[in-house]
Scaffold this active site. Structure first.
Site, PDB file in Angstrom:
ATOM      1  N   GLU A 167     -11.123  42.216  43.153  1.00  0.00           N
ATOM      2  CA  GLU A 167     -10.550  43.341  43.884  1.00  0.00           C
ATOM      3  C   GLU A 167     -10.191  44.533  42.994  1.00  0.00           C
ATOM      4  O   GLU A 167      -9.969  45.643  43.478  1.00  0.00           O
ATOM      5  CB  GLU A 167      -9.298  42.881  44.649  1.00  0.00           C
ATOM      6  CG  GLU A 167      -9.588  41.950  45.823  1.00  0.00           C
ATOM      7  CD  GLU A 167      -9.610  40.465  45.445  1.00  0.00           C
ATOM      8  OE1 GLU A 167      -9.870  40.151  44.269  1.00  0.00           O
ATOM      9  OE2 GLU A 167      -9.355  39.634  46.341  1.00  0.00           O
ATOM     10  N   GLU A 189     -14.263  29.322  38.302  1.00  0.00           N
ATOM     11  CA  GLU A 189     -12.931  29.530  37.743  1.00  0.00           C
ATOM     12  C   GLU A 189     -12.315  28.221  37.231  1.00  0.00           C
ATOM     13  O   GLU A 189     -11.682  28.194  36.182  1.00  0.00           O
ATOM     14  CB  GLU A 189     -12.007  30.179  38.783  1.00  0.00           C
ATOM     15  CG  GLU A 189     -12.393  31.626  39.077  1.00  0.00           C
ATOM     16  CD  GLU A 189     -11.359  32.357  39.918  1.00  0.00           C
ATOM     17  OE1 GLU A 189     -11.279  33.583  39.799  1.00  0.00           O
ATOM     18  OE2 GLU A 189     -10.635  31.693  40.703  1.00  0.00           O
ATOM     19  N   ASP A 214      -6.565  34.442  36.687  1.00  0.00           N
ATOM     20  CA  ASP A 214      -7.393  35.618  36.371  1.00  0.00           C
ATOM     21  C   ASP A 214      -6.973  36.267  35.052  1.00  0.00           C
ATOM     22  O   ASP A 214      -7.824  36.662  34.242  1.00  0.00           O
ATOM     23  CB  ASP A 214      -7.305  36.662  37.494  1.00  0.00           C
ATOM     24  CG  ASP A 214      -8.064  36.228  38.749  1.00  0.00           C
ATOM     25  OD1 ASP A 214      -8.777  35.209  38.705  1.00  0.00           O
ATOM     26  OD2 ASP A 214      -7.926  36.919  39.771  1.00  0.00           O
ATOM     27  N   GLU A 270      -2.064  35.901  41.194  1.00  0.00           N
ATOM     28  CA  GLU A 270      -2.613  35.595  42.524  1.00  0.00           C
ATOM     29  C   GLU A 270      -2.761  34.082  42.693  1.00  0.00           C
ATOM     30  O   GLU A 270      -3.181  33.389  41.769  1.00  0.00           O
ATOM     31  CB  GLU A 270      -4.013  36.236  42.591  1.00  0.00           C
ATOM     32  CG  GLU A 270      -4.720  36.126  43.925  1.00  0.00           C
ATOM     33  CD  GLU A 270      -6.186  36.573  43.812  1.00  0.00           C
ATOM     34  OE1 GLU A 270      -6.843  36.252  42.810  1.00  0.00           O
ATOM     35  OE2 GLU A 270      -6.657  37.251  44.744  1.00  0.00           O
ATOM     36  N   HIS A 288      -4.167  30.588  43.238  1.00  0.00           N
ATOM     37  CA  HIS A 288      -5.492  30.037  42.961  1.00  0.00           C
ATOM     38  C   HIS A 288      -5.582  28.591  43.435  1.00  0.00           C
ATOM     39  O   HIS A 288      -5.962  27.690  42.680  1.00  0.00           O
ATOM     40  CB  HIS A 288      -5.813  30.158  41.462  1.00  0.00           C
ATOM     41  CG  HIS A 288      -6.489  31.446  41.120  1.00  0.00           C
ATOM     42  ND1 HIS A 288      -5.816  32.647  41.066  1.00  0.00           N
ATOM     43  CD2 HIS A 288      -7.793  31.764  40.835  1.00  0.00           C
ATOM     44  CE1 HIS A 288      -6.665  33.617  40.760  1.00  0.00           C
ATOM     45  NE2 HIS A 288      -7.876  33.104  40.619  1.00  0.00           N
ATOM     46  N   HIS A 301     -13.522  31.554  44.483  1.00  0.00           N
ATOM     47  CA  HIS A 301     -12.093  31.697  44.168  1.00  0.00           C
ATOM     48  C   HIS A 301     -11.474  30.310  44.095  1.00  0.00           C
ATOM     49  O   HIS A 301     -11.487  29.571  45.078  1.00  0.00           O
ATOM     50  CB  HIS A 301     -11.395  32.540  45.239  1.00  0.00           C
ATOM     51  CG  HIS A 301      -9.950  32.753  44.929  1.00  0.00           C
ATOM     52  ND1 HIS A 301      -9.522  33.619  43.951  1.00  0.00           N
ATOM     53  CD2 HIS A 301      -8.841  32.183  45.432  1.00  0.00           C
ATOM     54  CE1 HIS A 301      -8.206  33.582  43.879  1.00  0.00           C
ATOM     55  NE2 HIS A 301      -7.767  32.718  44.766  1.00  0.00           N
ATOM     56  N   HIS A 347     -10.767  39.914  38.104  1.00  0.00           N
ATOM     57  CA  HIS A 347     -10.253  39.895  39.489  1.00  0.00           C
ATOM     58  C   HIS A 347     -11.115  40.855  40.304  1.00  0.00           C
ATOM     59  O   HIS A 347     -11.031  42.084  40.127  1.00  0.00           O
ATOM     60  CB  HIS A 347      -8.783  40.316  39.470  1.00  0.00           C
ATOM     61  CG  HIS A 347      -8.122  40.403  40.805  1.00  0.00           C
ATOM     62  ND1 HIS A 347      -8.001  39.332  41.660  1.00  0.00           N
ATOM     63  CD2 HIS A 347      -7.506  41.450  41.427  1.00  0.00           C
ATOM     64  CE1 HIS A 347      -7.337  39.716  42.749  1.00  0.00           C
ATOM     65  NE2 HIS A 347      -7.036  40.992  42.643  1.00  0.00           N
TER      66      HIS A 347
END
Lengths: 252, 252, 252, 252, 252, 252
Positions: free
Chosen positions: B119, B176, B42, B31, B33, B171, B117
């Site tokens: 989701e 992170e 992630d 994904e 970032h 995010h 992650h």
């Protein structure tokens, strides 16, 4: 590992730039590989060959799918060894389907699937077929196993002085061991290698699988004689050949 | 990377030995970032936290599931960024289901799923529920996200001098980025980081997702102030806390 | 009940007339709600809020989906209470998918999904995503939970003199009880309400679920202080806010 | 509506008490029912007959499954009418499967499925078959449509002075209209009823369905002569007969 | 066998030639048919009627789908008889879906599905519906059971001197036995036929199915009086009628 | 046709008697087989070899599954030829799953799956694996393709004076043509056979499939020299060998 071809090491703007170039999806398995090779052998090899190929064809490598279809006794030792983590056929189809489908949605049209686990192939190809139908065939997708493109003379050279037992039995044997010695020698324990004749191919499949269907150590053929040099031969020939295929199939 | 806790680096007899100890299944995503973090963030974080945890609890780390559920605009930027490779819900359920199911078949009964992650969670838990029903609950399965176990005082320390925007918007932001600076600084490009206020949370979801739903650079909150030291704080607190959970849930 | 906004009370020509106006799909659950609230609480609330919203935005309410995703211990008490009828994730996805898909086939393009069961959300949104892809995004679909749009000052007013335990634990507690006292007081048994401190949130999920994971009575927080007036505050604020969202998202 | 037989109006301890008694799962549809009956007719009737039956057999009624299988032209008018919300076969199977499966997990072993939508039946029975296999047949499950148990003499009485067009064409016609006049007269618009001869049955199915396959108003037979009294006859006979079946099948 | 209408006996260029003409997909079952008829009765009849129809309408017959949906006690004897091989609903849907889908991809637009097993129908029609949606309705698909098109006067003639028990109970009884005597007399053992009154229809379904739900011999009605002549009457009338339907539905 | 080994020609009591003896499930395909062989070649061969085997091992033959997995260009010509009716992978898995599952439920424990279509194998074996898990391995299931058991000396004899192109390319070539000349000569048109060199194997798969990937006539290798005698050699050797396997695997 330090490759700058890995998509997971790129930022998204870098990946976006790669849109007109090939992408490579490596897929392996999590499967016993005898006494001397690690469980991740197939995934590790898929990733390494894919990175080498990416260097050659100016491509990008996606994260390896590390889990694959069910190990069969006479190509991977079968399900009874601890550490063999088998996915159902539908799962293998779906995970490849979703990855390909998203790549195409992102505008990629030159895709190579590099497989390192014999049992995966039918399910990978089902995924490719489904995605191709759904997307009207806008992307060209090439799928191969690392062993398929090897010319006979390379196979001969690799097995120089050794006996080739056939590809199905080449599990934890000369070719995989040599490739691991080439790519990740620190994970190979040649001192634990069982140098026995191995299993014989069978003309049929029988279920349920039983202890004793294959040698208890997990190897299907004798790894004796494996070397990093033989591994390099395989890797180079595979990359050469697949690069040629890509040139032909993806056009300039 | 050199961890000897990685199952993919073990031979199967080594893995078999680990049968009575905990195993950890890391799951991440592929994904975008933002401008400064890699697409694999992630997955990379899931793997590293899992390895640290394995050291602490004498556990073993399975290969990371590198692809996860669909990115949402206000927790991951959403599907419109190249490099965000989204899996369908059923695929996420099935891949986790198969892995857990095989671990239990191999005799493992102390399982941690380490998620990185946001989701993914509902689909992971669906898989855990299905496997638990099918296997009569013989295994104890703990699932957590790396951010969930952090005590409030650690969050306060991590954001000392900074503003915490809430976890959903974290995010490609401070936590992170700090974790990546701690674990894989060579993959972080702080010079490209966009130091803007970021997105605002919304009280609803709207489809179709549109360009403009989130900042064009892909970050949801300001990463300014990120540091390896803050990353270490997070990692240590997460591991401490999950180790405590494991001690409580897995018995002696 | 007497609302003339209910699609199931309309003839098809009446429904056809509503094609350019919003439709609202309520989804709840069939789940234990402690000693004093009925099992249908979520479904009942979803339907009532949807009807109020329909009045405000000149919309139409579809039949409530009365069964939802699996109850989790720390948001709904979990699966061990009789009366909690859990659907598998795939079923929740499919039933919402089919309803949305048919609405769009009938020409509706302004759709609200009003959810009253925390655990449903990820699966509802998966359905919305799938339908949106299949239909090329012709419809605008807004999804929300009744609690999500509440402004902080309303939450403060609702909990005036009380302690807000966080939304996850608001199960069979002040907000749901107050809404039921507002909408369906005849189904509330305040005399049986257990006025205890309730459960504490946890930083992880553990399977299998066990008796004792949550209070035996089924409530997760203290419902003491609930009132129809507090319920009205919630209902009005939710409707106000979602109406504002609809105005913004559906255009004129 | 005020019935104290409805599970959604009970608390879970009340429902738990009902464990040794029958439960009834009503299933209808969301389907056009001509000019004079509401779209919810099948769901409304399923619920009402189920409540009457519950009174008779000391049973409990679950929330009605309000969406059913795809409407067919010659039994429900087909998919081309706005307001007909069709579920795929798999969805109908899965939603019934999950409800039955959870009831059995809660200890219920006397289950009636009361269907009011012709097209549902094969998919309901598939769900019953699957659940029965999975649970080793511990529960007795009776499935019926409200029209199936009617003795011939009752049908004769109901159609006294009228012509019975066969059950398939009894859509928005005498029996459904009469039942609605009996149960929910406020939702019936006799003044809009189209008193025409209706459709003719066909010996085959043809796809695609086309406008013109059935009368444009949506009714398949003439509702003229419908009355609450005829409705009561049907309802009573159905309940009588199913109560007799339950006595025989569930034992005391 | 000798028919030159069978697609499986054609080469592909011959089949390609047939593209503008009708194709017929026969579907039967593998199901007990009492003491005197073979297990393949439904599949055999589907194939023979399809071949006769093909002769009449200049059509081509596809290979028969020999396995069908689950046998029900009161239409086929149910699952407890050895030799009754039941497919799940989803399997029946999918196999028909794939066949139809491929025919349409090959350019065929006039398709007849000839069914000989009562229980198949809902699942066949679901497949037709799904394929029709996916292909935008380019093909006209007619589905029928061999018994549905029979005019009342033919039924009367067939049962001249006999009692018609209703179609559901016509299992291994007069019509099937007569058709088999007409088409494949060598497979009929009239000397073993059990000439008893048979089963009675029921107004409901009950699971689990039990021994004793139907006569132990497997027939549901008395086959006495069956004859090749009655079989010919049925076959001819069915073919006549379906040919008329095809003329109407497929245009010139 | 005249075989008394066919289950579809037996009554159920006859089949019940066979419960302790082997059963054979033939599976083929519906696929172009060049200019001179019929589309049903694989299904026809599967059925005939199965019947011969049944004679040898006192077994019973189930109805042939006439539709199989998707034809691949370099083993079957691929999907672009009219008459090639391809099933999705999941469909092939499910249909075999259901058949095996029902046989085991009927008490059969000695099962042979005789495959005649290369592309089927992975999906058949997935079905066998799933059923084996579900039934605890009570049945022994042997799966083979008719070509797999042939000893090298038989292959040599069959190709005496001819060139063996490898099994993948043996599509509509010497072995299939010879087997058809042996079993069903009336369906072979040697005068139309295209005696050309055929296709070459490839080391990879490429999608989308294109016209021109294989010879336009559909054969993959030269059928010249085919004879009933060579067919008999193959058939006999296959049956001999599989009979030996059955003796070993099924015990006495």
């Amino acid at each position: 590992m330090g490759s700058n071809r890995r998509m997971d090491h790129m930022t998204w703007p870098e990946f976006k730039e790669a849109r007109n170039r090939p992408v490579i999806v490596p897929i392996g398995s999590t499967e016993q590989h005898g006494q001397h090779l690690p469980i991740g052998t197939d995934a590790i090899l898929a990733g390494h060959v894919a990175e080498d190929l990416a260097e050659r064809i100016d491509g990008t490598v996606l994260p390896t799918l590390s889990y694959g279809y069910k190990s069969k006794p006479l190509s991977g030792g079968g399900p009874l060894f601890p550490g063999t983590i088998d996915m159902n056929g539908v799962t293998v189809i779906d995970q490849m389907h979703d990855v390909l489908s998203e790549l195409i949605a992102d505008g990629f049209t030159k895709i190579v699937v590099m497989n390192a686990h014999f049992e995966n192939e039918a399910f990978i190809v089902e995924a490719i077929d489904l995605v191709t139908r759904e997307t009207g065939g806008v992307a060209t997708i090439v799928e191969t196993n690392w062993w398929d493109p090897l010319p006979q003379d390379v196979v001969d050279k690799v097995f120089d002085g050794l006996v080739f037992p056939g590809w199905a039995l080449e599990h934890a044997a000369v070719t995989e061991t040599s490739l691991m010695l080439h790519y990740a020698p620190e994970l190979v324990h040649m001192d634990r290698a069982v140098e026995e004749a191995g299993a014989s191919a069978k003309s049929y499949v029988r279920y349920p699988v039983r202890q004793g269907d294959v040698p208890a150590h997990g190897g299907l053929a004798n790894p004796a004689g494996s070397s990093a040099e033989r591994g390099r031969l395989i890797a180079d020939a595979c990359v050469d050949e697949v690069a040629r295929v890509c040139a032909a199939e993806f056009g300039d």
